[in-house]
Design a protein around this motif. Structure first.
Motif, PDB file in Angstrom:
ATOM      1  N   LEU A 397       0.837  -1.161  -0.066  1.00 40.59           N
ATOM      2  CA  LEU A 397       0.238   0.101   0.008  1.00 40.59           C
ATOM      3  C   LEU A 397       0.724   1.290   0.138  1.00 40.59           C
ATOM      4  CD1 LEU A 397      -2.440  -2.048   0.356  1.00 40.59           C
ATOM      5  CD2 LEU A 397      -3.353  -0.432   2.032  1.00 40.59           C
ATOM      6  N   LYS A 398       1.899   1.274   0.797  1.00 43.46           N
ATOM      7  CA  LYS A 398       2.834   2.662   0.887  1.00 43.46           C
ATOM      8  C   LYS A 398       3.190   2.645  -0.634  1.00 43.46           C
ATOM      9  CE  LYS A 398       7.117   3.592   3.558  1.00 43.46           C
ATOM     10  NZ  LYS A 398       7.465   3.499   4.697  1.00 43.46           N
ATOM     11  N   ALA A 399       3.927   1.451  -1.068  1.00 41.56           N
ATOM     12  CA  ALA A 399       4.156   1.616  -2.553  1.00 41.56           C
ATOM     13  C   ALA A 399       3.333   2.265  -3.502  1.00 41.56           C
ATOM     14  CB  ALA A 399       4.692   0.455  -2.872  1.00 41.56           C
ATOM     15  N   LEU A 400       2.080   1.709  -3.444  1.00 39.27           N
ATOM     16  CA  LEU A 400       0.774   2.495  -4.401  1.00 39.27           C
ATOM     17  C   LEU A 400       0.810   3.544  -3.956  1.00 39.27           C
ATOM     18  CD1 LEU A 400      -1.366  -0.672  -3.999  1.00 39.27           C
ATOM     19  CD2 LEU A 400      -0.309  -0.227  -6.213  1.00 39.27           C
ATOM     20  N   TYR A 401       0.683   4.028  -2.827  1.00 34.09           N
ATOM     21  CA  TYR A 401       0.452   5.527  -2.494  1.00 34.09           C
ATOM     22  C   TYR A 401       1.513   6.478  -2.810  1.00 34.09           C
ATOM     23  CZ  TYR A 401      -4.098   4.579  -0.250  1.00 34.09           C
ATOM     24  OH  TYR A 401      -5.439   4.075  -0.025  1.00 34.09           O
ATOM     25  N   ASN A 402       2.551   6.134  -2.799  1.00 31.17           N
ATOM     26  CA  ASN A 402       3.725   6.647  -3.254  1.00 31.17           C
ATOM     27  C   ASN A 402       3.840   6.854  -4.772  1.00 31.17           C
ATOM     28  OD1 ASN A 402       5.499   8.157  -1.027  1.00 31.17           O
ATOM     29  ND2 ASN A 402       5.494   5.844  -0.300  1.00 31.17           N
ATOM     30  N   LYS A 403       3.465   5.809  -5.444  1.00 30.31           N
ATOM     31  CA  LYS A 403       3.253   5.969  -6.817  1.00 30.31           C
ATOM     32  C   LYS A 403       2.409   6.847  -7.286  1.00 30.31           C
ATOM     33  CE  LYS A 403       4.858   4.569 -10.748  1.00 30.31           C
ATOM     34  NZ  LYS A 403       6.063   4.726 -11.304  1.00 30.31           N
ATOM     35  N   GLY A 404       1.060   6.827  -6.453  1.00 30.25           N
ATOM     36  CA  GLY A 404      -0.008   7.675  -6.948  1.00 30.25           C
ATOM     37  C   GLY A 404       0.651   9.126  -6.749  1.00 30.25           C
ATOM     38  N   LYS A 405       1.237   9.348  -5.709  1.00 28.82           N
ATOM     39  CA  LYS A 405       1.920  10.889  -5.687  1.00 28.82           C
ATOM     40  C   LYS A 405       2.867  11.233  -6.746  1.00 28.82           C
ATOM     41  CE  LYS A 405       4.243  13.779  -2.315  1.00 28.82           C
ATOM     42  NZ  LYS A 405       4.849  13.972  -1.250  1.00 28.82           N
ATOM     43  N   GLU A 406       3.767  10.289  -7.073  1.00 32.79           N
ATOM     44  CA  GLU A 406       4.565  10.534  -7.984  1.00 32.79           C
ATOM     45  C   GLU A 406       4.047  10.663  -9.475  1.00 32.79           C
ATOM     46  OE1 GLU A 406       7.198   7.056  -8.534  1.00 32.79           O
ATOM     47  OE2 GLU A 406       7.403   7.577 -10.655  1.00 32.79           O
ATOM     48  N   LEU A 407       2.776  10.200  -9.542  1.00 29.34           N
ATOM     49  CA  LEU A 407       1.979  10.641 -10.746  1.00 29.34           C
ATOM     50  C   LEU A 407       1.101  11.701 -10.584  1.00 29.34           C
ATOM     51  CD1 LEU A 407       1.195   6.859 -11.860  1.00 29.34           C
ATOM     52  CD2 LEU A 407       2.759   8.207 -12.725  1.00 29.34           C
ATOM     53  N   GLN A 408       1.326  12.368  -9.627  1.00 28.11           N
ATOM     54  CA  GLN A 408       0.601  13.784  -9.473  1.00 28.11           C
ATOM     55  C   GLN A 408      -0.805  13.469  -8.955  1.00 28.11           C
ATOM     56  OE1 GLN A 408       1.809  15.674 -13.328  1.00 28.11           O
ATOM     57  NE2 GLN A 408       1.766  17.408 -12.066  1.00 28.11           N
ATOM     58  N   GLY A 409      -0.823  12.286  -8.290  1.00 26.25           N
ATOM     59  CA  GLY A 409      -2.446  12.083  -7.853  1.00 26.25           C
ATOM     60  C   GLY A 409      -2.500  12.250  -6.499  1.00 26.25           C
ATOM     61  N   LEU A 410      -3.603  11.796  -5.955  1.00 31.52           N
ATOM     62  CA  LEU A 410      -3.960  12.086  -4.584  1.00 31.52           C
ATOM     63  C   LEU A 410      -4.672  10.542  -4.135  1.00 31.52           C
ATOM     64  CD1 LEU A 410      -5.815  15.463  -4.864  1.00 31.52           C
ATOM     65  CD2 LEU A 410      -3.930  15.037  -3.638  1.00 31.52           C
ATOM     66  N   PRO A 411      -4.503  10.660  -2.511  1.00 28.09           N
ATOM     67  CA  PRO A 411      -4.932   9.095  -2.068  1.00 28.09           C
ATOM     68  C   PRO A 411      -6.201   8.732  -2.311  1.00 28.09           C
ATOM     69  CG  PRO A 411      -3.670  10.690  -0.455  1.00 28.09           C
ATOM     70  CD  PRO A 411      -3.881  11.327  -1.584  1.00 28.09           C
ATOM     71  N   SER A 412      -7.257   9.779  -2.259  1.00 31.17           N
ATOM     72  CA  SER A 412      -8.495   9.231  -2.313  1.00 31.17           C
ATOM     73  C   SER A 412      -9.506   9.967  -3.324  1.00 31.17           C
ATOM     74  CB  SER A 412      -9.396   8.951  -0.894  1.00 31.17           C
ATOM     75  OG  SER A 412     -10.651   9.036  -1.093  1.00 31.17           O
ATOM     76  N   VAL A 428       2.037  10.987   2.205  1.00 31.55           N
ATOM     77  CA  VAL A 428       1.866  11.541   0.836  1.00 31.55           C
ATOM     78  C   VAL A 428       1.630  12.841   0.660  1.00 31.55           C
ATOM     79  CG1 VAL A 428       1.857   9.033  -0.428  1.00 31.55           C
ATOM     80  CG2 VAL A 428      -0.193  10.568   0.194  1.00 31.55           C
ATOM     81  N   THR A 429       0.992  13.485   1.809  1.00 27.61           N
ATOM     82  CA  THR A 429       0.621  14.674   1.879  1.00 27.61           C
ATOM     83  C   THR A 429       1.610  16.001   2.208  1.00 27.61           C
ATOM     84  OG1 THR A 429      -1.669  13.794   1.896  1.00 27.61           O
ATOM     85  CG2 THR A 429      -1.528  16.294   2.644  1.00 27.61           C
TER      86      THR A 429
END
Lengths: 457, 457
Positions: A397-412, A428-429
């Motif tokens: 999950l940590k890796a997924l949320y960090n990937k989301g952040k790297e792609l300029q995404g948000l957790p939810s 990630v915030t």
């Protein structure tokens, strides 16, 4: 703590339950995994009762956890400390339908399905359409719920015109109203929306309605790979074809749901599918829109394009779409994730989940709202031993949320943060954002009694 | 105060002006009535410069008044204390056009007209369309500007996906992003939008674009009275005819603008008019929509319905609509009001202005956005002596704002509150709301240096 005083507020004994008499479902949420604690559960019937309960809690420093229908997926409604659970499900009335201003005023406990049915019977339409129709509107507002029709119509936030809320100290505050525009001071209304019960308790909502579209059809488009399907989505959006929904799903996820429901998905070749709807008043307008989509998807490598215009086909297909998670959960415990990324990063994010599956040795099923980059992942336990699962799934999950952040995404994108995603959200915030959220929390709830330990705390 | 330090931040001497060298226009706003005071005016070029100026101001307790193009109508950009004016007009670059995600990232000083032209050349569309095209986007965000096309497309808030802001202490904060959905913690982004520079300084904005509609036509509908015209509006909206704009105006206001511009309004009988636009990609869709409107308005007593489909007719008609205020101001000083009420209260509110005109002995011209209950009033001085004007107009305004409140309206639909409307805003807004706005102000700006004395302060 002597809770007997609450009987002066809630006169009906049936609406007050102590300790061991609190049924388990009120201590948990839609995932039914974490079990909270609480001293007392109350069911207010009016704003005044909510206000009086909060005054009592405020004076006595008692924590209060508000909840609606209990369908949340992030633990935001789980009481983590002794104290009061404030269940708003009995405040479920329609207060007023205003057909001139196209608004409906409701209490927070009304279920989404009941609201939708009520307005649709009257040829009106409440566009937000989260998958969970048994959710309460108060819950939808508290998580800024999204859903299938967000591509065309937006999310819950876009349909909340006004709110009545009870503050931590019991004060009642009214925000917005039936007006459409508002440039009158700080936007406190939007601050409450999506705050998951950490700033105030919603006791009434004025919602925007629109006239009900007269026609709706669906289209199913197949591709040889999910990547090709996702690539087509940007082209669809640029075509201005105004789809109501653009969902993506892979074949194996569909097959699992077909088996679970014992229903047949439309017969179509391919490994991945886009499922779209189009609605409107005019046959010609809808036709022009789906023709744009047919053209652009076939050009960009779609295998097949099927129009679903019979009600039973549409219903069956969306029933299968609606059951994807339940079908997965019937087989294994899963961790639901709804990371949102810019649309053109959706394919990159999904590709990463394939890499992560191998790296962490945990299966991930993905599907979701391709039209707005809101990817739903089911991280699947598949019988893994508890200790191993806790450790490995946390790293994944940590890796997924960090990937989301790297792609300029948000957790939810629509489920919220609650308790379950809090560590990842905090990771990630930006610190400065968390700092200001905490300061604002203090403004609304300096004693920290309202839904403590959630989100940013 | 020794401002020399600012030369360490702003190296270019042309971008720093002291005391008497500050031109009058930087001390006022679009109304050119109130003249503020300031020690120094700086023109930053980068977010870092803004941040460094704020750090300096924060350390030295100096007030900072941010401004954009200076077209505001409520005094929100007028510096009321000695200190720094931070003019963002040179930060006017387009940072990135993202055609995949349909977003444009801009600096706050870019003018609305330049942004609109840039995206429309590329077949994209930025829907918010306030009357003042020389306004800056930063200003539009700070007031949550609305405009003509809000009926179909919404207001500025609906098109702000992400913000970069500089806080009172110089910290930089990023909010939102290119994602479409967001349920990730408290909604700080919407708190900044519409806060008129009292919480933070917008230094970058990610705006949502849509594909440019291929066709647009207008329709002009005439009635024997304004009341009949306004009554038809609700029927239009219920018909789901999806108009882009629904404006209302009376004949004498049009005539005044015709004279001022020396242009001719379309030849149509009647005392009051509704001016609508319809846009879309398909001729048939537009046709179906305006036919619905034709039918429903003629049924409800319209005198005439004229379709404007030649570009020159459309442009000329909207040019006249756009010049209503300027034409009034050419004749007399006026106080602009943009109270917003529920749509079905619009006629009641306008009726009250007729009563108020007589009661207070001051002329009022009304027109505006019938499609969203956002009534524009020009309260006309007409050569009245200053003392009499100040006294009478204040009583009239107080009565109008109270009437707006009585009709469940709000003081401003799109112009904001600023300095000019502050007394009325404070009068008609619940104390608890003001209290929380002030507490939030303290969270963002505990020293009170950012645009002091405005709105809720």
């Amino acid at each position: 703590m002597n809770y007997e005083y609450l009987f002066n507020i809630i006169h009906d004994k049936d609406r007050v339950r102590f300790g061991k008499n609190i049924e388990e479902k009120y201590l948990s949420d839609g995932l039914k995994r974490v079990k909270g604690v609480a001293d007392i559960l109350v069911f207010p019937l009016t704003t005044e009762e909510v206000s009086d309960v909060m005054k009592f809690a405020y004076e006595n420093n008692i924590s209060v956890t508000p909840r609606g229908a209990g369908t949340g997926l992030v633990g935001a409604t789980i009481s983590t400390t002794c104290g009061i659970i404030l269940d708003l499900s009995l405040m479920n009335k329609i207060v007023e339908l205003d057909e001139d201003n196209l608004t409906i005023t409701v209490e927070p406990g009304i279920l989404l399905k009941n609201l939708q049915a009520y307005v649709e019977e009257r040829e009106l339409f409440y566009p937000p359409d989260p998958g969970e129709k048994d959710a309460s509107i108060g819950g939808n507002i508290s998580t800024n719920a999204g859903g299938m029709r967000a591509v065309k119509y937006g999310v819950t936030r876009d349909y909340v015109r006004g709110l009545e809320v009870v503050l931590a100290n019991g004060d009642i505050m009214n925000l917005g109203g039936k007006v459409i525009k508002d440039s009158s001071g700080l936007d406190l209304k939007d601050l409450i929306i999506g705050s998951e019960g950490t700033l105030a308790i919603v006791t009434k909502a004025i919602l925007k309605l629109i006239p009900k579209p007269k026609k709706s059809i669906s289209a199913l488009i197949s591709f040889e790979s999910l990547h090709k399907g996702i690539d087509a989505v940007i082209k669809i959006i640029k075509k201005n074809a105004n789809p109501t929904a653009i969902e993506f799903v892979e074949k194996d996820v569909i097959q699992n749901a077909e088996k679970y429901l014992n229903l047949k998905f439309p017969d179509i070749k391919g490994q991945a599918f886009l499922l779209l709807t189009f609605d409107g008043d005019e046959e010609l307008e809808i036709e022009s829109n789906y023709n744009k989509v047919r053209e652009v998807t076939l050009e960009s490598g779609a295998i097949d394009f099927i129009l679903l215009n019979k009600k039973e086909d549409i219903d069956r297909t969306w029933q299968i779409r609606g059951a994807l998670v339940t079908a997965i959960e019937a087989v294994s415990e899963q961790e639901p994730i709804d990371i949102v990324v810019p649309i053109n990063k959706t394919a990159d994010f999904i590709s990463y989940t394939k890499v992560a599956e191998k790296k962490f040795g945990i299966k991930i099923k993905s599907f979701g709202h391709a039209g707005d980059g809101n990817v739903h992942l089911c991280v699947i336990r598949d019988g893994m031993e508890e200790e191993e699962w806790n450790e490995k799934s946390h790293l994944l999950l940590k890796a997924l949320y960090n990937k989301g952040k790297e792609l300029q995404g948000l957790p939810s994108g629509e489920h919220g943060i609650g308790l379950n995603k809090k560590p990842y959200f905090l990771e990630v915030t930006d610190r400065v954002n968390i700092e200001y959220m905490r300061k604002i929390k203090k403004v609304f709830d300096e004693k920290g009694i309202l839904n403590p330990n959630k989100l940013y705390e």
